[in-house]
Design a protein around this motif. Structure first.
Motif: not given
Lengths: 318, 166
Positions: A73-78, A172-180, B10-16
């Protein structure tokens, strides 16, 4: 003065003599023209196939991040974000490993970054809060900037694994801006409560003037009571708007960064598809600038909301 | 939302990842740099304070030195004035002494001259008397004796001296 010296002192532009500059210009122009005619645009106009070296595949941008390793479950954005994180940490470690009283090299660079950020933050939030807000605001800035600039390295979004890009701009991965945005939101609310205590909630649920108006009505003071009711209603409405704006801020933060970065990335890919040589350089420069601006906006807005949260608390009487 | 790719893991992984970045940067980046900047600022502040103290000390010492110089100048002027006064006094005394000595010498010389003159006058008187007696004796040896003659001349001489004094 000898002729040799005179020749050496020829006027230079961008470190090159005029003749070298003209030759380079002609070469770049020729490459651009070849790229235009021989690429996908030329092929469409002339009705022929594009030259193989210039036949860039049509981009198929995917909004969700892809997982290039099946079963993992590792994305390219990760992956790209981790690379960015490692680069930033390495830079700071190299700059602070053997710190000297008189800085030089990388230490000088990281100190300049730190000082510029610290001065900016302290100017907005004051010296006391500036130091407390520094870590979050600066890290947001550096994280967004690293993500944006890493996208400009050749290979990102083009190196594929299992048909998917191995690296992709994390912004460009919505999870990153959302997380920030969530980090920013939570940090602002945390400081709001820390600075003002539980009274911070009255910013959103201000029923005081409404109850005061009702009290005046019950006492028979009709005019004052009605006026108080009106003011109370406005305060309640303003509170609701404040509450909404707090949550809307998450959305605006998220989609500003996501939208700008996604659009920028797509534009670059489309330009590369249309005219693969020379012309994309302009858009690379634009992307570098845009990445810096977006990082600056994210960090600065977080700082402004933080400053507003604590300053409101400071201004109100105890 | 799924179309956009919002995904909790993914959200949690990026947060971490973000929190790790922030934590590491705080410990290996921000704190050491802050410490170094504070140290540098303190050192500069200390240097400035030291420079200010040195400047103040210099001003203080300069005032003291100027006061000392003024004092020395005043003392020198007083000494010169005293020396000048003493010199004048000595000069006056010397002048007075010299004048006194000169006066003594003059007086003594005058006295000696007077004595010499009187002695000369006496001698002259004696010679004149003798000569007059001789001459008168020769001229009027027949009419007057020697004693009368001598008295006459004495009288004439006294009259002439009295006349001279008058």
């Amino acid at each position: 003065m000898t002729d040799k010296k005179k020749r050496k002192e020829k006027k230079r532009y961008f470190g090159c003599t005029l003749s070298v500059l003209v030759i380079l210009g002609i070469v770049f122009l020729a490459l651009a023209v070849i790229s235009f005619i021989g690429g996908n645009v030329g092929a469409l106009i002339l009705g022929k196939d594009a030259i193989p070296i210039l036949a860039v595949h049509q981009p198929h941008p995917e909004l969700p991040a892809e997982t290039p390793f099946p079963g993992l479950p590792i994305t390219n954005t990760m992956i790209t974000a981790w690379i960015g994180i490692v680069v930033v940490i390495a830079l700071f470690v190299a700059g602070t490993r053997k710190m000297k009283f008189i800085p030089s090299g990388i230490q000088n660079f990281v100190e300049v970054v730190y000082e510029v950020a610290a001065n900016f933050i302290e100017e907005v939030a004051g010296k006391e809060y500036g130091r407390k807000f520094f870590a979050v605001c600066t890290t947001i800035f550096l994280f967004v900037l690293a993500n944006a600039w890493i996208n400009l390295i050749p290979g990102v979004e083009t190196i594929k694994m299992n048909g998917m890009p191995l690296f992709r701009n994390p912004n460009t991965d919505i999870n990153v801006p959302l997380m920030l945005a969530m980090v920013s939101f939570c940090y602002v609310e945390f400081w709001g409560f820390k600075a003002k205590g539980f009274k911070y909630i009255t910013k959103f649920f201000d029923f005081g003037p409404l109850f005061q108006g009702l009290r005046q009505l019950f006492k028979g003071r009709l005019k004052i009571g009605l006026s108080g009711l009106g003011m109370g209603a406005i305060a309640v409405f303003t509170g609701i708007l404040e509450l909404l704006s707090e949550f809307i801020r998450i959305i605006s933060f998220t989609f500003r960064l996501f939208g700008n970065m996604t659009a920028g990335g797509m534009l670059t890919l489309v330009i590369i598809f249309l005219i693969p040589w020379v012309v994309p350089v302009i858009f690379y420069g634009l992307e570098a600038f845009l990445g810096f601006i977006q990082a600056m906006i994210f960090g600065a807005l977080t700082l402004c909301f933080l400053a507003m949260a604590v300053k409101q608390a400071e201004e109100e009487p105890a | 939302m799924a179309g956009l790719g919002i995904d909790l893991p993914t959200f949690v992984a990026q947060l971490v990842s973000f929190l790790i970045l922030m934590g590491v940067l705080i410990f290996v980046g921000y704190r050491p740099i802050r410490k170094m900047l504070d140290e540098r600022a303190n050192k500069i502040k200390e240097g400035m304070a030291q420079a200010e103290a040195t400047r103040e000390e210099y001003v203080r010492v300069r005032v003291v030195v100027e006061e000392e110089i003024d004092k020395a100048r005043r003392e020198a002027q007083a000494t010169v004035a005293e020396a000048s006064r003493l010199g004048g006094k000595l000069k006056d005394e010397a002048k007075r002494e010299a004048r006194k000595e000169a006066q003594v010498i003059i007086d003594r010389a005058r006295k000696e001259m007077e004595q010499e003159r009187e002695r000369a006058i006496d001698n002259l008187r004696k010679e004149f008397v003798d000569t007059a007696i001789l001459v008168a004796g020769k001229v009027i040896s027949e009419t007057l004796d020697a004693e009368k003659h001598h008295r006459l001349i004495e009288k004439a001489l006294e009259e002439s001296v009295a006349f001279k004094k008058n």
